[in-house]
Design a protein around this motif. Sequence first.
Motif, PDB file in Angstrom:
ATOM      1  N   ILE A   1      77.354  52.502  53.939  1.00 17.41           N
ATOM      2  CA  ILE A   1      76.029  53.111  53.872  1.00 17.41           C
ATOM      3  C   ILE A   1      75.140  52.354  52.904  1.00 17.41           C
ATOM      4  N   GLY A   2      75.524  51.103  52.539  1.00 18.48           N
ATOM      5  CA  GLY A   2      74.738  50.339  51.579  1.00 18.48           C
ATOM      6  C   GLY A   2      73.317  50.108  52.033  1.00 18.48           C
ATOM      7  N   LEU A   3      73.137  49.563  53.238  1.00 19.40           N
ATOM      8  CA  LEU A   3      71.788  49.297  53.725  1.00 19.40           C
ATOM      9  C   LEU A   3      71.060  50.581  54.093  1.00 19.40           C
ATOM     10  N   ALA A   4      71.800  51.606  54.510  1.00 23.12           N
ATOM     11  CA  ALA A   4      71.150  52.894  54.771  1.00 23.12           C
ATOM     12  C   ALA A   4      70.564  53.463  53.491  1.00 23.12           C
ATOM     13  N   LEU A   5      71.298  53.348  52.383  1.00 22.79           N
ATOM     14  CA  LEU A   5      70.767  53.794  51.095  1.00 22.79           C
ATOM     15  C   LEU A   5      69.549  52.973  50.695  1.00 22.79           C
ATOM     16  N   THR A   6      69.615  51.679  50.942  1.00 22.32           N
ATOM     17  CA  THR A   6      68.479  50.820  50.611  1.00 22.32           C
ATOM     18  C   THR A   6      67.233  51.256  51.369  1.00 22.32           C
ATOM     19  N   ARG A   7      67.398  51.511  52.654  1.00 17.44           N
ATOM     20  CA  ARG A   7      66.260  51.981  53.444  1.00 17.44           C
ATOM     21  C   ARG A   7      65.762  53.331  52.944  1.00 17.44           C
ATOM     22  N   LEU A   8      66.700  54.223  52.603  1.00 14.89           N
ATOM     23  CA  LEU A   8      66.322  55.550  52.118  1.00 14.89           C
ATOM     24  C   LEU A   8      65.512  55.451  50.833  1.00 14.89           C
ATOM     25  N   VAL A   9      65.932  54.580  49.901  1.00 18.55           N
ATOM     26  CA  VAL A   9      65.204  54.414  48.639  1.00 18.55           C
ATOM     27  C   VAL A   9      63.809  53.853  48.900  1.00 18.55           C
ATOM     28  N   CYS A  10      63.714  52.870  49.790  1.00 16.21           N
ATOM     29  CA  CYS A  10      62.400  52.285  50.093  1.00 16.21           C
ATOM     30  C   CYS A  10      61.467  53.315  50.721  1.00 16.21           C
ATOM     31  N   GLU A  11      61.971  54.100  51.661  1.00 14.46           N
ATOM     32  CA  GLU A  11      61.124  55.103  52.309  1.00 14.46           C
ATOM     33  C   GLU A  11      60.711  56.187  51.325  1.00 14.46           C
ATOM     34  N   ARG A  12      61.595  56.534  50.396  1.00 14.83           N
ATOM     35  CA  ARG A  12      61.226  57.535  49.402  1.00 14.83           C
ATOM     36  C   ARG A  12      60.094  57.040  48.510  1.00 14.83           C
ATOM     37  N   HIS A  13      59.989  55.733  48.338  1.00 17.02           N
ATOM     38  CA  HIS A  13      58.906  55.145  47.548  1.00 17.02           C
ATOM     39  C   HIS A  13      57.738  54.719  48.425  1.00 17.02           C
ATOM     40  N   GLY A  14      57.696  55.210  49.667  1.00 21.60           N
ATOM     41  CA  GLY A  14      56.588  54.881  50.546  1.00 21.60           C
ATOM     42  C   GLY A  14      56.598  53.454  51.039  1.00 21.60           C
ATOM     43  N   GLY A  15      57.754  52.817  51.061  1.00 25.25           N
ATOM     44  CA  GLY A  15      57.844  51.430  51.498  1.00 25.25           C
ATOM     45  C   GLY A  15      58.686  51.277  52.738  1.00 25.25           C
ATOM     46  N   GLU A  16      59.179  50.066  52.953  1.00 21.74           N
ATOM     47  CA  GLU A  16      59.981  49.769  54.131  1.00 21.74           C
ATOM     48  C   GLU A  16      60.856  48.565  53.839  1.00 21.74           C
TER      49      GLU A  16
END
Length: 553
Positions: A507-522
């Motif tokens: 889930i490494g990249l899934a977490l990365t995506r989740l953190v980016c989306e939480r900060h309004g990014g991608e």
Amino acid sequence: MMAAVVATFRRQTLAGEMLLLQLAIVVVVLAAVAAVSLAQSEATFNRVEGRRVAALAEQLAANPLVRSQLTRPLPREALAPLVNSMQTQSSVTSVTVADADGRIVSSTNPTVTGDPLPLGEGATEGRGWSGSLRLDDSRELVAQVPVLGATQENLGQHLGTVMIGEADPTVWQRLSGASSYLLAYLGIASGLGVAGSWLLSRRVKRQTLGLEPREIAGLAEHREAMLYGIAEGVIALDPQHRLTLVNEMGRRLLDLPEDCVGLSLAELGIEGRLRDVLAGDREGTAGRRDEVVVRHGRVLVMNRMTVTKDGRPLGSVTTLRDRTELARLEREIGSFRSSTELLRAQAHEFANQLHTISGLIQIGEQEEVVRYIRALNQRRQSLDVSLSRRVRDTAVAALLMAKASLAAERKVRLRISDDTALDRLTPEDAADVATVVGNLVDNAVDAAAAGETDEGEPWVEVDLRQDASSVEIVVRDSGPGVAPELAREVFSHGFTTKAAQEGERGIGLALTRLVCERHGGEISVTNTPDGAMFTARMTVSHLADAVAEGAPR
């Protein structure tokens, strides 16, 4: 008695109850049909026979012999043959003649001679009447017609009354007369009703798997308790991918409306990776367990099971678990693991360096020892100066220093781009940026270590850039790149680059995506001539703004 019947009915099985109820309905319908047939038969009898007896009575009343004999003192002997002949020829039940005083002077029933003539309700002397009368303990349909004089002496004078009656048929006679095939129809209908009731009861028993109503009610109660008492989400789909069941936890995890049952996945706006797992459409997703899906900021682990009966697909049931908090804990544990790996790598590196220095001293190469120590010091200072000058946030700089040691242990060179520029961040933003950088660097090191490069030494390059409101993180590697079919879904799957190649799941990249989306990014991935390039963008706060709001440094 009634209580015993009710108790017996309650002890019946569901199939038995259905059979008894259907038989009761058949009996009621047959009784209603019989009643209607009897009513129609009675109406037909009254209409047809009423006309016939009225015509016969008028015919007898107009007979000259009857008129002449009623004016004489003893008409019985002369009228008896005529009365009996009328009964025989017309096949009626009774023929009666009365004089002007209403006394019976002649009848097919000699016992009533001399008795008063019974009149129907509403009948008046000198006027005709037809209707039903009870005569000699039997009910007959009768017609009463006055006998009027026809000679000059008694023209129009009421001389007497003629009454002809036809006995009402019995119930059996009426049913037989209603239709020549009525009884056969009723018998066939009864047989079909009984057979249909039995077949229906058997079908109900098969469809309920032989369960009785109390058992079905118990199963329904247990199902409700199970669905709404567990901490996991449960979603059931039919073969057309329409929701047939969802518990409260499943509805909350997927952000579904309250009236979602009965709607299809397309109508609910469920697409992409989530739809593939729920529907089992994509190859490889139907039989795999613990599928990781990111949905509206949540990391969900899903298990899908296809439901079949007698080889016929009935749909599927999918369970969902929320691993968002667990993923956060894994991220924190990962930071501790990175620190541990850093210490281990540094200890291993220092041990190798000490062994080298010890060997040089033992062979008497003191000058070589000095040059070796200076080279080590310059390399360390070069990395420290490069990081401290370009990355001012201590948490991110320390992470990159640790990753450099780990990469060096795996024969991978970690370098910082000359364009890197990152100011100090708030502790919250620094932790999230470190998470993204750490996951991307780990995946890049795995890919570079497994790949081949023309330059000989595999490498990973990190480029950090910051503008007024966001941070851009670019990580390049010299690995084989990301397969085109995984480029769009690698973050949804939760695969790392290594997992995408070897088939493992993470889930490494899934977490990365989740953190980016939480900060309004991608975050996105593209392939370059050298390897893969991951680009992540996050919105962050200025440290000066955080300090003004009271945030700790």
